[in-house]
Design a protein around this motif. Structure first.
Motif, PDB file in Angstrom:
ATOM      1  N   ASN A 202     -19.257  34.777   0.512  1.00  0.00           N
ATOM      2  CA  ASN A 202     -19.928  35.996  -0.064  1.00  0.00           C
ATOM      3  C   ASN A 202     -19.454  35.979  -1.397  1.00  0.00           C
ATOM      4  O   ASN A 202     -18.411  35.218  -2.192  1.00  0.00           O
ATOM      5  CB  ASN A 202     -19.135  37.059   0.556  1.00  0.00           C
ATOM      6  N   PRO A 203     -20.043  36.691  -2.346  1.00  0.00           N
ATOM      7  CA  PRO A 203     -19.792  36.996  -3.920  1.00  0.00           C
ATOM      8  C   PRO A 203     -18.240  37.061  -4.180  1.00  0.00           C
ATOM      9  O   PRO A 203     -17.642  36.603  -5.226  1.00  0.00           O
ATOM     10  CB  PRO A 203     -20.554  38.021  -4.167  1.00  0.00           C
ATOM     11  N   ASP A 204     -17.593  37.853  -3.349  1.00  0.00           N
ATOM     12  CA  ASP A 204     -16.128  37.880  -3.376  1.00  0.00           C
ATOM     13  C   ASP A 204     -15.342  36.853  -2.944  1.00  0.00           C
ATOM     14  O   ASP A 204     -13.879  36.675  -2.991  1.00  0.00           O
ATOM     15  CB  ASP A 204     -15.567  39.110  -2.569  1.00  0.00           C
ATOM     16  N   GLY A 205     -15.851  35.772  -2.578  1.00  0.00           N
ATOM     17  CA  GLY A 205     -15.277  34.456  -2.219  1.00  0.00           C
ATOM     18  C   GLY A 205     -14.680  34.373  -0.718  1.00  0.00           C
ATOM     19  O   GLY A 205     -14.494  33.370  -0.269  1.00  0.00           O
ATOM     20  N   SER A 206     -15.156  35.419   0.047  1.00  0.00           N
ATOM     21  CA  SER A 206     -14.620  35.433   1.456  1.00  0.00           C
ATOM     22  C   SER A 206     -15.861  34.620   2.141  1.00  0.00           C
ATOM     23  O   SER A 206     -16.874  34.240   1.653  1.00  0.00           O
ATOM     24  CB  SER A 206     -14.780  36.867   2.027  1.00  0.00           C
ATOM     25  N   ASP A 207     -15.664  34.092   3.197  1.00  0.00           N
ATOM     26  CA  ASP A 207     -16.333  33.354   4.179  1.00  0.00           C
ATOM     27  C   ASP A 207     -17.743  34.117   4.491  1.00  0.00           C
ATOM     28  O   ASP A 207     -17.705  35.440   4.796  1.00  0.00           O
ATOM     29  CB  ASP A 207     -15.678  33.220   5.567  1.00  0.00           C
ATOM     30  N   ASN A 208     -18.757  33.491   4.471  1.00  0.00           N
ATOM     31  CA  ASN A 208     -20.047  34.078   5.150  1.00  0.00           C
ATOM     32  C   ASN A 208     -20.432  33.210   6.305  1.00  0.00           C
ATOM     33  O   ASN A 208     -21.331  32.253   6.142  1.00  0.00           O
ATOM     34  CB  ASN A 208     -20.966  33.790   3.779  1.00  0.00           C
ATOM     35  N   PRO A 209     -20.119  33.674   7.562  1.00  0.00           N
ATOM     36  CA  PRO A 209     -20.399  33.055   8.658  1.00  0.00           C
ATOM     37  C   PRO A 209     -21.855  32.823   8.906  1.00  0.00           C
ATOM     38  O   PRO A 209     -22.387  31.831   9.543  1.00  0.00           O
ATOM     39  CB  PRO A 209     -19.742  33.854   9.833  1.00  0.00           C
TER      40      PRO A 209
END
Lengths: 225, 155
Positions: A202-209
């Motif tokens: 994701n744009p915030d750097g979190s994982d995008n399953p």
């Protein structure tokens, strides 16, 4: 002279030049011997049409019509609209969510449906889908198919590239073995994580399953004849 | 030579010319190759419709340098209505034999099984039902031979 002429006439009417050699000619003769006879235009027996009329009546209103199976369409090659214009083929393309252009058909299959995690053996659940892919390739008499494997960004690049290639090869091998697709028309490639179709994060750097799931895929590009 | 002899000779000559016309002047609607027997070409020479029955005639030509054996099981021959996605097998008589010929024997309802010498040819005919939906054209399929596609049906 007169008798000679009649003999010639009889020979013409009943001899080997006579075209009256059609029909059910079984006589226990070696078939190879039959070839010497000139039977290019065998005359159809006089009662054949009468028999045919009776046979047609017995068939009823649909005249013995049978639906053309997908397999028949594939075997025939379907070069002039029999298969790829058929409702069955169009329905299958829709089910596979295929992207069609004038020259190609692209089918994207989810890696999660085809394979278990970190494996490249085809899951039994995926076989019906792959069978449909094989039917499409045959119906279009495709001269070339590119099968490319893709992964998400988790793991080492090199490992992902190798896994994606093995998965593409598994799909190819399944199509050859189980769907009767000619091996010579298919090419495989493993692209690993280099060609994502969705962001892995994701744009915030979190994982995008969800994004990663889309990236784990096998693309099948079918060239039209 | 007496006038009567001349007449007989003229009759014979006409007969021979007619015969030659049958053998050598045949019109070919479409030609397809046999896929497994080398050198065998199949000419579709005639398609007629009468009483809703389609009669097709072929000429199987051996263009190879050697004799070739050709087997065509009548049970595997059919015509196809491309538009309506239906196929129709050959008609069978009350004995269960396909109304087709020449049949070498009655195996599976009859089969064409002949050796054709190099440069020679043999005829073949089959009767099918006219497709119920009256398509403008059909595909004709003989086993081992590439399909005869888009063959027009005379109305």
């Amino acid at each position: 002279m007169k008798s000679l002429a009649w003999a010639a006439l009889l020979a013409f009417c009943f001899g080997p030049l006579c075209p009256l050699s059609g029909g059910r000619a079984h006589s226990g003769v070696d078939p190879a011997l039959q070839s010497g006879k000139n039977a290019e235009d065998p005359v159809i027996p006089a009662d054949a049409q009468e028999k045919a009329i009776l046979a047609l009546k017995a068939l009823g209103a649909n005249r013995g019509a049978r639906a053309i199976s997908f397999e028949t369409a594939g075997i025939l090659g379907v070069s002039k609209g029999v298969g790829f214009d058929s409702k069955q083929v169009q329905k299958t393309l829709k089910e596979l969510e295929a992207k069609e252009t004038k020259t190609t058909i692209q089918i994207d299959l989810s890696g999660d449906i085809l394979f278990d995690f970190d494996k490249w053996d085809i899951r039994p659940d995926a076989e019906a889908t792959l069978k449909k892919v094989g039917d499409i390739i045959k119906a279009y008499r495709s001269p070339g198919v590119l099968i490319s494997g893709h992964s998400d960004s988790k793991g080492e690049d090199d490992y992902n590239q190798k896994l994606s290639l093995k998965r593409a090869e598994s799909v190819r091998d399944w199509l050859v073995k189980n769907a009767g697709v000619e091996a010579g028309i298919m090419r495989t490639e493993g692209f690993g994580e280099t060609k994502p179709v969705a962001p892995n994060a994701n744009p915030d750097g979190s994982d995008n399953p969800a994004g990663r799931q889309k990236n784990r895929r096998v693309e099948i590009l079918i060239k039209k004849r | 030579m007496s006038p009567r002899s001349k007449k007989i000779l003229a009759f014979l000559g006409t007969g021979l010319l007619f015969s030659a016309g049958l053998f050598f002047g045949q019109e070919v609607i479409q030609t397809q190759s046999h896929n497994t027997v080398e050198g065998i070409e199949a000419d579709l020479t005639s398609l007629e419709i009468q009483n809703n029955i389609v009669t097709v005639k072929f000429k199987l030509r051996n263009t190879a340098a050697e004799k070739q054996n050709v087997t065509i099981q009548f049970k595997d021959c059919y015509i196809m209505d491309e538009v309506n996605q239906k196929k129709y097998y050959g008609l069978k008589d009350t004995d269960g034999l396909f109304i087709a010929g020449p049949a070498y024997d009655d195996q599976n309802g009859g089969r064409f099984w002949y050796g054709i010498q190099a440069g020679k040819s043999m005829g073949l005919w089959i009767k099918f039902p006219q497709p119920a939906d009256n398509p403008a054209s059909i595909t004709i399929s003989l086993p081992g031979v590439s399909p005869f596609e888009s063959v027009k049906l005379a109305k």
